[in-house]
Motif scaffolding. Structure first.
Motif, PDB file in Angstrom:
ATOM      1  N   HIS A 325       0.814  -1.209   0.000  1.00  0.00           N
ATOM      2  CA  HIS A 325       0.000   0.000   0.000  1.00  0.00           C
ATOM      3  C   HIS A 325       0.855   1.269   0.000  1.00  0.00           C
ATOM      4  O   HIS A 325       0.588   2.201  -0.763  1.00  0.00           O
ATOM      5  N   GLY A 326       1.875   1.319   0.855  1.00  0.00           N
ATOM      6  CA  GLY A 326       2.715   2.507   0.916  1.00  0.00           C
ATOM      7  C   GLY A 326       3.626   2.655  -0.280  1.00  0.00           C
ATOM      8  O   GLY A 326       3.797   3.751  -0.823  1.00  0.00           O
ATOM      9  N   ARG A 327       4.215   1.546  -0.717  1.00  0.00           N
ATOM     10  CA  ARG A 327       5.150   1.606  -1.845  1.00  0.00           C
ATOM     11  C   ARG A 327       4.441   1.959  -3.149  1.00  0.00           C
ATOM     12  O   ARG A 327       5.048   2.561  -4.037  1.00  0.00           O
ATOM     13  N   MET A 328       3.185   1.596  -3.270  1.00  0.00           N
ATOM     14  CA  MET A 328       2.425   1.979  -4.465  1.00  0.00           C
ATOM     15  C   MET A 328       2.570   3.476  -4.729  1.00  0.00           C
ATOM     16  O   MET A 328       2.734   3.917  -5.876  1.00  0.00           O
ATOM     17  N   ASN A 329       2.536   4.259  -3.661  1.00  0.00           N
ATOM     18  CA  ASN A 329       2.659   5.710  -3.784  1.00  0.00           C
ATOM     19  C   ASN A 329       4.104   6.161  -3.764  1.00  0.00           C
ATOM     20  O   ASN A 329       4.544   6.925  -4.628  1.00  0.00           O
ATOM     21  N   ARG A 330       4.874   5.677  -2.781  1.00  0.00           N
ATOM     22  CA  ARG A 330       6.241   6.169  -2.600  1.00  0.00           C
ATOM     23  C   ARG A 330       7.119   5.935  -3.816  1.00  0.00           C
ATOM     24  O   ARG A 330       7.976   6.750  -4.147  1.00  0.00           O
ATOM     25  N   GLU A 331       6.920   4.798  -4.483  1.00  0.00           N
ATOM     26  CA  GLU A 331       7.817   4.423  -5.561  1.00  0.00           C
ATOM     27  C   GLU A 331       7.333   4.857  -6.943  1.00  0.00           C
ATOM     28  O   GLU A 331       7.987   4.567  -7.946  1.00  0.00           O
ATOM     29  N   LEU A 332       6.211   5.546  -6.998  1.00  0.00           N
ATOM     30  CA  LEU A 332       5.741   6.056  -8.282  1.00  0.00           C
ATOM     31  C   LEU A 332       6.757   7.064  -8.824  1.00  0.00           C
ATOM     32  O   LEU A 332       7.159   7.993  -8.136  1.00  0.00           O
ATOM     33  N   GLY A 333       7.181   6.840 -10.063  1.00  0.00           N
ATOM     34  CA  GLY A 333       8.180   7.718 -10.656  1.00  0.00           C
ATOM     35  C   GLY A 333       9.600   7.232 -10.473  1.00  0.00           C
ATOM     36  O   GLY A 333      10.545   7.935 -10.847  1.00  0.00           O
ATOM     37  N   THR A 334       9.773   6.023  -9.914  1.00  0.00           N
ATOM     38  CA  THR A 334      11.104   5.450  -9.722  1.00  0.00           C
ATOM     39  C   THR A 334      11.184   4.098 -10.414  1.00  0.00           C
ATOM     40  O   THR A 334      10.168   3.492 -10.761  1.00  0.00           O
ATOM     41  N   GLU A 335      12.398   3.597 -10.566  1.00  0.00           N
ATOM     42  CA  GLU A 335      12.591   2.279 -11.174  1.00  0.00           C
ATOM     43  C   GLU A 335      11.959   1.191 -10.309  1.00  0.00           C
ATOM     44  O   GLU A 335      11.435   0.202 -10.822  1.00  0.00           O
ATOM     45  N   ALA A 336      12.013   1.364  -8.982  1.00  0.00           N
ATOM     46  CA  ALA A 336      11.408   0.375  -8.090  1.00  0.00           C
ATOM     47  C   ALA A 336       9.899   0.282  -8.290  1.00  0.00           C
ATOM     48  O   ALA A 336       9.297  -0.768  -8.060  1.00  0.00           O
ATOM     49  N   GLY A 337       9.294   1.371  -8.713  1.00  0.00           N
ATOM     50  CA  GLY A 337       7.856   1.388  -8.963  1.00  0.00           C
ATOM     51  C   GLY A 337       7.534   1.366 -10.444  1.00  0.00           C
ATOM     52  O   GLY A 337       6.595   2.032 -10.893  1.00  0.00           O
ATOM     53  N   LYS A 338       8.291   0.590 -11.199  1.00  0.00           N
ATOM     54  CA  LYS A 338       8.162   0.592 -12.653  1.00  0.00           C
ATOM     55  C   LYS A 338       6.754   0.242 -13.122  1.00  0.00           C
ATOM     56  O   LYS A 338       6.225   0.855 -14.051  1.00  0.00           O
ATOM     57  N   ALA A 339       6.123  -0.749 -12.480  1.00  0.00           N
ATOM     58  CA  ALA A 339       4.810  -1.201 -12.952  1.00  0.00           C
ATOM     59  C   ALA A 339       3.769  -0.097 -12.853  1.00  0.00           C
ATOM     60  O   ALA A 339       3.061   0.209 -13.821  1.00  0.00           O
ATOM     61  N   GLN A 340       3.642   0.535 -11.667  1.00  0.00           N
ATOM     62  CA  GLN A 340       2.641   1.589 -11.534  1.00  0.00           C
ATOM     63  C   GLN A 340       3.028   2.835 -12.324  1.00  0.00           C
ATOM     64  O   GLN A 340       2.174   3.548 -12.856  1.00  0.00           O
ATOM     65  N   THR A 341       4.328   3.103 -12.429  1.00  0.00           N
ATOM     66  CA  THR A 341       4.775   4.268 -13.176  1.00  0.00           C
ATOM     67  C   THR A 341       4.419   4.144 -14.654  1.00  0.00           C
ATOM     68  O   THR A 341       3.894   5.087 -15.270  1.00  0.00           O
ATOM     69  N   GLU A 342       4.702   2.984 -15.228  1.00  0.00           N
ATOM     70  CA  GLU A 342       4.389   2.784 -16.644  1.00  0.00           C
ATOM     71  C   GLU A 342       2.888   2.838 -16.896  1.00  0.00           C
ATOM     72  O   GLU A 342       2.438   3.380 -17.917  1.00  0.00           O
ATOM     73  N   ALA A 343       2.099   2.291 -15.968  1.00  0.00           N
ATOM     74  CA  ALA A 343       0.639   2.325 -16.130  1.00  0.00           C
ATOM     75  C   ALA A 343       0.124   3.757 -16.101  1.00  0.00           C
ATOM     76  O   ALA A 343      -0.722   4.151 -16.914  1.00  0.00           O
ATOM     77  N   VAL A 344       0.637   4.561 -15.171  1.00  0.00           N
ATOM     78  CA  VAL A 344       0.198   5.950 -15.053  1.00  0.00           C
ATOM     79  C   VAL A 344       0.662   6.766 -16.265  1.00  0.00           C
ATOM     80  O   VAL A 344      -0.108   7.552 -16.832  1.00  0.00           O
ATOM     81  N   ASP A 345       1.909   6.581 -16.678  1.00  0.00           N
ATOM     82  CA  ASP A 345       2.428   7.337 -17.823  1.00  0.00           C
ATOM     83  C   ASP A 345       1.621   7.050 -19.092  1.00  0.00           C
ATOM     84  O   ASP A 345       1.287   7.971 -19.856  1.00  0.00           O
ATOM     85  N   ALA A 346       1.310   5.779 -19.314  1.00  0.00           N
ATOM     86  CA  ALA A 346       0.535   5.422 -20.505  1.00  0.00           C
ATOM     87  C   ALA A 346      -0.867   6.017 -20.440  1.00  0.00           C
ATOM     88  O   ALA A 346      -1.410   6.491 -21.453  1.00  0.00           O
TER      89      ALA A 346
END
Length: 353
Positions: A325-346
């Protein structure tokens, strides 16, 4: 136990846990309360009995702290001659979240302000991503929860903003949603100086902030004449889109939280449920990300996205694995949060194409 009492106990617990680890030498002073809260949200309670674990966590995750907190932490630890502090500061510098370009104040309360991060080359037509922090409707801070997001979105040509809002016990959920709406209107009034297009805005929220973003984007009473500027919504692991279901669901995480925050009145539950407003005006594009292993978030995200799609909106719910739950937000925009970052960017590229 009343909500106000619980909020005070929660704050006291954070202070009690953080104090042994984050207290500084005499003459240096303690870290600001907002920074201590941010570190506890990032590293949890693992350092309560072991300071080495807390230092290790900060070395590993320093890049996810706000710029203000990194600076405070680095200055104090360097003053103590701590090698860990120097390494944490150096490591964090590579992932700086970017400096606040301006702050928009939209009310008299200290929380009623929005930090705006504008790319240097913004020419006035960039889309705006407005972030709403989480915290169970009773805590959290708009400065402490941006982490890498400002720089990431600036690098992609967006203006990023992070909204503060009043929380319990000062303001019930209705007033919190009204604050987000007021923040949206105040931002649009200063769009020219902020370098963004006032009619191309995406709301993004995490946890309780996801609920508030969804409510503002589905019930036009909160945003008023700014409602049509909301072109899309990004929801990060929310679990309160159907309040009545959240209160009643036996497997819902922290079930008493929802009862304490939303009460027991079914009419209020419905009024504060984004899913109950679907089929009205609604923002046109929605992305609901959820942690795959959280059944409550999964059920609520899929139900909201399904209802929106049935109503003719572009809406999808996407599971993110290997996070929490916390990492979903904290890691957005980082390599560690690649999955959520790519989904949001697309998603943003589709909304603003």
């Amino acid at each position: 136990m009343k909500t106000a009492t619980k909020a005070l106990l929660a704050a006291a617990a954070i202070a009690a846990i953080a104090s042994p680890i984050l207290a500084q030498q005499r003459g240096q002073g303690r870290l600001p309360a907002e920074c201590r809260e941010e570190i506890m949200q990032l590293c949890g309670t693992q350092g309560q009995a072991d300071r080495a674990k807390m230092r290790a966590c900060l070395r590993e995750k320093a890049a996810e702290l706000s710029e203000t907190c990194r600076t405070e932490l680095r200055q104090r630890m360097e003053a103590r001659g701590g090698r860990e502090g120097a390494r944490a500061g150096q490591g964090a510098g590579r992932f700086a979240s970017g400096r606040v370009s301006s702050t928009v104040v939209y009310g008299d309360h200290l929380r009623q302000q929005v930090d705006v991060y504008t790319p240097n080359d913004a020419v006035g037509d960039a889309p705006l991503v407005l972030f709403v922090h989480g915290g169970g409707w009773q805590m959290g801070n708009h400065k402490a929860t941006v982490q890498a997001k400002p720089q990431h979105f600036k690098d992609r040509g967006y203006v990023f903003a992070s909204a503060g809002y009043r929380v319990l016990p000062d303001a019930p959920v209705e007033n919190q949603a009204a604050d987000i709406g007021a923040a949206l209107r105040a931002l649009r009034a200063q769009a020219e100086s902020g370098g963004f297009d006032p009619d191309r805005i995406v709301l993004m929220g995490h946890s309780a902030g996801a609920h508030l973003a969804a409510l503002v984007a589905s019930d036009p009473q909160y945003a008023g004449d700014a409602f049509d500027a909301i072109k899309g919504v990004v929801l990060l692991d929310g679990a309160g889109y159907d309040v009545a279901d959240a209160v009643a669901r036996p497997t819902m995480e922290l079930p008493t939280l929802y009862r304490d925050v939303f009460g027991t009145d079914p009419a209020r539950h419905k009024a504060l449920s984004p899913i109950a407003h679907v089929g009205g005006r609604d923002a046109p594009h929605w992305l609901a990300l959820y942690v795959a292993e959280r059944p409550g978030s999964k059920a609520q995200s899929e139900a909201l996205a399904g209802a929106l799609a049935k109503a003719g909106k572009d809406a999808s719910a996407v599971a993110i694995t290997g996070t929490d739950h916390g990492r979903m937000n904290r890691e957005l925009g980082t390599e560690a949060g690649k999955a959520q970052t790519e989904a949001v960017d697309a998603f943003l590229e589709r909304v603003f194409s």
